[in-house]
Design a protein around this motif. Structure first.
Motif, short mmCIF file in Angstrom:
data_model
loop_
_atom_site.label_atom_id
_atom_site.label_comp_id
_atom_site.label_asym_id
_atom_site.label_seq_id
_atom_site.Cartn_x
_atom_site.Cartn_y
_atom_site.Cartn_z
N TYR A 38 -0.05 -2.69 38.49
CA TYR A 38 0.76 -3.21 37.38
C TYR A 38 -0.05 -3.31 36.10
O TYR A 38 0.53 -3.22 35.00
N GLY A 39 -1.35 -3.47 36.21
CA GLY A 39 -2.18 -3.40 35.01
C GLY A 39 -2.13 -2.02 34.38
O GLY A 39 -2.05 -1.88 33.15
N THR A 40 -2.16 -0.99 35.23
CA THR A 40 -2.05 0.39 34.74
C THR A 40 -0.67 0.65 34.14
O THR A 40 -0.54 1.31 33.10
N LEU A 41 0.37 0.12 34.80
CA LEU A 41 1.72 0.32 34.31
C LEU A 41 1.91 -0.33 32.94
O LEU A 41 2.59 0.23 32.07
N VAL A 42 1.33 -1.49 32.74
CA VAL A 42 1.38 -2.15 31.43
C VAL A 42 0.72 -1.26 30.38
O VAL A 42 1.25 -1.10 29.27
N ASP A 52 17.24 -7.77 27.06
CA ASP A 52 16.10 -8.27 26.29
C ASP A 52 14.80 -8.28 27.09
O ASP A 52 13.72 -8.17 26.51
N PHE A 53 14.90 -8.45 28.39
CA PHE A 53 13.68 -8.46 29.21
C PHE A 53 14.01 -8.06 30.63
O PHE A 53 15.16 -8.18 31.09
N TYR A 54 12.97 -7.60 31.34
CA TYR A 54 13.08 -7.19 32.73
C TYR A 54 11.88 -7.76 33.49
O TYR A 54 10.73 -7.58 33.06
N LEU A 55 12.16 -8.43 34.61
CA LEU A 55 11.12 -9.04 35.44
C LEU A 55 11.10 -8.35 36.79
O LEU A 55 12.13 -8.30 37.48
N ALA A 71 4.99 -4.83 27.23
CA ALA A 71 4.87 -5.02 28.68
C ALA A 71 3.71 -5.97 28.97
O ALA A 71 2.74 -6.05 28.20
N SER A 72 3.81 -6.69 30.09
CA SER A 72 2.75 -7.62 30.48
C SER A 72 2.83 -7.86 31.98
O SER A 72 3.86 -7.61 32.63
N THR A 73 1.72 -8.32 32.55
CA THR A 73 1.69 -8.68 33.96
C THR A 73 2.01 -10.17 34.11
O THR A 73 1.84 -10.95 33.17
N GLY A 74 2.49 -10.55 35.28
CA GLY A 74 2.83 -11.95 35.54
C GLY A 74 1.62 -12.74 35.99
O GLY A 74 1.15 -12.58 37.12
N SER A 75 1.11 -13.58 35.10
CA SER A 75 -0.10 -14.35 35.43
C SER A 75 0.13 -15.33 36.57
O SER A 75 -0.76 -15.55 37.41
N LYS A 76 1.31 -15.93 36.63
CA LYS A 76 1.59 -16.90 37.69
C LYS A 76 1.65 -16.22 39.06
O LYS A 76 1.10 -16.74 40.04
N MET A 77 2.29 -15.08 39.12
CA MET A 77 2.38 -14.35 40.38
C MET A 77 1.00 -13.92 40.87
O MET A 77 0.66 -14.11 42.05
N PHE A 115 5.59 -9.62 38.92
CA PHE A 115 4.40 -8.80 38.76
C PHE A 115 4.33 -8.17 37.37
O PHE A 115 3.25 -8.03 36.80
N PHE A 116 5.49 -7.80 36.87
CA PHE A 116 5.52 -7.01 35.64
C PHE A 116 6.72 -7.44 34.79
O PHE A 116 7.79 -7.74 35.32
N LYS A 117 6.52 -7.46 33.48
CA LYS A 117 7.60 -7.82 32.56
C LYS A 117 7.65 -6.81 31.42
O LYS A 117 6.64 -6.52 30.78
N ALA A 118 8.85 -6.28 31.18
CA ALA A 118 9.09 -5.42 30.03
C ALA A 118 9.99 -6.18 29.06
O ALA A 118 11.11 -6.56 29.41
N ASN A 119 9.48 -6.42 27.86
CA ASN A 119 10.22 -7.17 26.84
C ASN A 119 10.75 -6.19 25.80
O ASN A 119 9.99 -5.60 25.04
#
Length: 316
Positions: A210-214, A87-90, A228-234, A44-48
């Protein structure tokens, strides 16, 4: 042909229900197995944090509305030095996974996934090991408010997903009985309507939350080059499941009105009359053969004009 037509009428919504169930299962499986590429790509959410900078310039600070704090910076630098900052969190529905990114190729490798938890929410203060630092208290109010809303809404979101997948499974099972009658279709339509409500609620909540969290991460942590970004595939899988759910409900409703499953041919039953008549063999009673005299019939009894044809009654 009636039952065959009924089965064909039910096949479409059953297939759509199965499609919706598969989509929900994929959503539930996101980030559960670090060795499965499909599950790794569903988040849903990724922090890079791979481009984290320890000396943000003043221009970046000004663009971020001065959400810059030296104590927070020092805490993040300490997390980098102790390898607590990956480096990243999913973030998935049950947990999160973290990993490293190759500087040359950009390839990402998941190294660890957290334990599964119901009502899970991603807390960067805990994950980045900032709980025992002043940075925990000095996070900007915008960040604190955003995380607080995320924590509260995540409980409702998780419950909506659980109810949605249970109703989808129930819809598929009850749909089997719809093959035999329209009453089965009616019950399945009711279950399908409830399922559509919950899966839509879960999808809308996830997308908005998750859009707000981004937006919060991008605003507050932009000076540190934490993206930060949302997961497009999910989200794509989730909304495809919603589309399947809506379509299945529509076809379940149609099956209530069409394809009763009864054959169009009816058997015609002809009842026999209680009495039938059959012709007696000639000559009548064979009396002449035994030398008995035959008397002419009395007029008006069994005669029709000048012809006379005797019958005998037979009870059936």
């Amino acid at each position: 042909m009636g039952k065959l037509g009924r089965f064909a009428c039910i096949f479409v919504p059953m297939a759509l229900t199965l499609g919706s169930l598969i989509c929900l299962i994929l959503v539930f499986s996101g980030q559960l197995n670090k060795n499965n590429s499909l599950q790794r790509d569903l988040y849903f959410f990724k922090a890079n944090t791979s481009q984290f900078v320890s000396n943000p310039d003043n221009e970046a600070v000004d663009e971020a509305n001065k959400y810059f704090d030296n104590d927070l910076l020092k805490a993040l630098q300490g997390a980098v030095s102790t390898n607590d900052l990956q480096d990243f969190y999913l973030v998935g529905l049950w947990n999160y996974c973290e990993g490293n990114q190759d500087d040359k190729t950009g390839k990402e490798t998941v190294t660890k996934c957290s334990k599964r938890e119901a009502n899970y929410w991603f807390n960067p203060i805990e994950v980045w090991d900032l709980e025992n630092t002043t940075a925990q208290k000095l996070f900007p109010d915008k960040m604190k408010d955003g995380l607080d809303v995320y924590r509260k809404v995540s409980k409702w979101m998780f419950a909506a997903y659980v109810i949605a997948i249970c109703l989808t499974a129930a819809e598929f099972v009850v749909g089997i009985f719809a093959i035999f009658s329209r009453w089965g279709s009616l019950v399945t339509t009711i279950v399908s309507t409830a399922q559509t409500i919950f899966i839509m609620a879960a999808a809308i909540t996830s997308t908005a939350l998750y859009g707000t969290l981004v937006g919060v991460f991008e605003t507050v942590l932009k000076p540190y080059e934490i993206k930060a970004s949302t997961g497009s595939k999910m989200l794509s899988v989730l909304w495809i499941g919603v589309a399947f759910s809506i379509a299945s409900g529509f076809f379940w409703l149609i099956s209530v009105c069409c394809c009763s499953g009864k054959s169009g041919h009816k058997k015609v039953v002809v009842e026999k009359t209680p009495y039938t008549y059959e012709r007696v063999a000639s000559p009548y009673l064979g009396a002449a053969q035994h030398g008995h005299e035959m008397h002419p019939p009395v007029a008006g009894h069994g005669t029709s004009g000048s012809a006379y044809e005797p019958y005998r009654a037979q009870h059936v």
